[in-house]
Design a protein around this motif. Structure first.
Motif, mmCIF file in Angstrom:
data_model
loop_
_atom_site.group_PDB
_atom_site.id
_atom_site.type_symbol
_atom_site.label_atom_id
_atom_site.label_comp_id
_atom_site.label_asym_id
_atom_site.label_seq_id
_atom_site.Cartn_x
_atom_site.Cartn_y
_atom_site.Cartn_z
ATOM 1 N N GLU A 207 0.841 -1.193 0.000
ATOM 2 C CA GLU A 207 0.000 0.000 0.000
ATOM 3 C C GLU A 207 0.880 1.248 0.000
ATOM 4 N N ASP A 220 -4.103 1.314 -2.822
ATOM 5 C CA ASP A 220 -3.612 -0.008 -3.179
ATOM 6 C C ASP A 220 -2.460 0.112 -4.168
ATOM 7 N N GLN A 227 -7.996 2.596 -0.389
ATOM 8 C CA GLN A 227 -8.233 1.663 0.707
ATOM 9 C C GLN A 227 -8.959 2.366 1.841
#
Length: 499
Positions: A207, A220, A227
């Motif tokens: 991430e 992401d 996210q």
């Protein structure tokens, strides 16, 4: 073949200051600066303009010696020999101000690539580490790119990507070899700092944590999809978020400073706590263990003060007045060789300050000009003792290297215990071998990785009895490698300099 090993304090160190993937600003190794340092050398950048950026320290041309790499306001990207400050190469990309170069050999051809953003045209540049020649450029979606890029295998496909922010809110992920765009998202407001990269959700992809305006985003790494996000009290500016398990609960946190508040978010985006400081600042937080308890401390500047905050209780441990605007991030390092971390921080005047772990002043250094920028602390002359390099806001003499008065060598310990959840594990070199000591039986994996993070050699994987074990070091090309020991409950790492 000669083998040198420097014990690290944490496993996710990236072999260049300021571009450690998680933005912890925690440096391994030791120095001998018990008092104010001396000037080692001073350098004038090729573009004859301000050094307004951070610094990467690495063997950029793969000749076995450590180099200093930085950029200057009017576009000069300069590679300098760490031992004496002489120029290796210089390239002008039309204004590279504030983008700290990232360095990695992404295609495994033995030549490093250098990635840096341009203020002048908003492009991301890839340069040849041996010569400084431009390999490719990639538009970021904006006319200004002063974010510091990161290089990692974001989508876990076996190839490396480079991710960088830009003005107008663009966050670009490109193939690090070909420059092909893998994803581009607009987060709405300027991104002026370095994103943090880590695996926050446990899936194969990494991430990217980054600030845009007053919003903290987690994206992401494979797709760029959101996210989670959180709205903070003010703008990030140049203050990068960091990722670390600051409270020692076994899970990563995302820590960000904005609007005079230090925020602690869980890996899934839940606010776990916040600490009010004084006013907003461009100082990035740093994380490390200053007091030897299980939790880390977070050190961050705000206005004229430097704060140390306990990562578990989120309480302020101490405050130090730096005198004149703490506008850049601190570095945590054992600079005097006493087996504890000190805090190195500049102010916007002409002072570089070194604080003990309890927040008292150990020493100060007055630079020849005002406005000192992010310090790099590393062994730039390969004597196994740390030096300090800082960029200065001056048109000449704008890169300064400092050394301990005695020009000591051999500071970093060999065979001493590292920080970690399991005490008593030792890793050190002996001639052309690595020696491992285990206090109890364990299943371990001992591996050697190259600077781009690729596996170079698997020395051992399996069960070992308690005691001393010796592993012959494999034949590898000269350069810097990372040895990683994995065992139940943690890791140990070692920097290997093979000549």
């Amino acid at each position: 073949m000669m083998l040198f090993c420097v014990v690290f304090f944490q496993a996710y160190w990236w072999p260049m200051f300021g571009v450690d993937l998680r933005n912890t600003h925690l440096m391994p190794g030791k120095g001998a600066m018990a008092g104010s340092p001396n000037q080692k050398w001073i350098y004038t950048g090729s573009s004859n303009d301000w050094g307004e950026t951070g610094i990467s320290v690495y063997d950029v041309n793969r000749d076995g010696f450590t180099d200093v790499l930085t950029d200057f306001w009017m576009g000069g990207v300069d590679a300098v020999r760490g031992s004496n400050g002489t120029r290796i190469w210089a390239t002008n990309i039309g204004d590279a101000w504030n983008s700290v170069p990232a360095i990695a050999d992404v295609n495994g051809d033995g030549v490093n690539e250098v990635y840096v953003g341009s203020w002048g045209d908003g492009n991301l540049y890839c340069l040849n580490g041996n010569t400084g020649a431009v390999i490719w450029t990639r538009a970021t979606g904006s006319s200004v790119c002063e974010s510091s890029p990161k290089v990692a295998d974001l989508d876990n496909d076996g190839a490396y990507e480079v991710v960088v922010g830009a003005w107008s809110g663009y966050l670009l992920c490109a193939n690090a070899i070909t420059s092909a765009q893998e994803w581009l998202v607009n987060l709405g407001s300027d991104i002026d700092h370095a994103p943090a990269v880590a695996n926050l959700d446990g899936d194969p992809a990494l991430e990217v944590a980054v600030g845009s305006g007053s919003t903290l985003h987690c994206r992401d790494g494979a797709t760029g999809a959101s996210q989670w996000s959180a709205t903070l009290a003010g703008s990030f500016g140049w203050a990068s978020p960091l990722v670390a398990d600051v409270d020692n609960d076994g899970s990563l946190e995302v820590v960000a400073s904005a609007g005079g508040i230090l925020y602690f978010y869980s890996a899934s985006g839940t606010l776990e706590g916040q600490v009010s400081l004084s006013t907003s600042s461009n100082s990035s937080p740093a994380a490390g263990n200053l007091d030897a308890d299980p939790a880390l401390e977070v050190v961050v500047g705000s206005a004229n003060n430097l704060y140390c905050v306990d990562g578990a209780t989120r309480s302020i441990q101490w405050t130090y007045s730096v005198g004149y605007e703490c506008h850049r991030g601190p570095v945590l390092v054992d600079i005097n060789g006493d087996n504890s971390l000190e805090v190195i921080v500049p102010n916007r005047g002409s002072q570089l300050l070194c604080l003990r772990p309890d927040g008292t002043l150990l020493w100060s250094y007055t630079a020849p000009t005002t406005d000192i920028h992010d310090p790099a602390v590393a062994d730039i002359d390969d004597d196994n003792c740390h030096e300090i390099v800082v960029a200065l806001a001056a048109s000449t003499n704008n890169l300064l290297a400092l050394d301990d008065p005695g020009n000591m060598s051999g500071c970093s310990p060999v065979g001493v215990e590292e920080e970690g959840p399991t005490p008593g594990i030792f890793l050190w070199p002996r001639a052309s071998s690595l020696v491992l000591f285990l206090p109890e039986d364990a299943r371990i994996t001992l591996s050697i990785y190259d600077p781009a993070g690729r596996l170079a050699s698997r020395l051992f994987e399996g069960e070992l009895r308690a005691g001393e074990h010796i592993f012959a070091f494999p034949t590898l090309p000269a350069g810097i490698y990372i040895g990683i020991l994995e065992y139940p409950g943690g890791t140990r790492t070692a920097k290997l300099n093979i000549r």
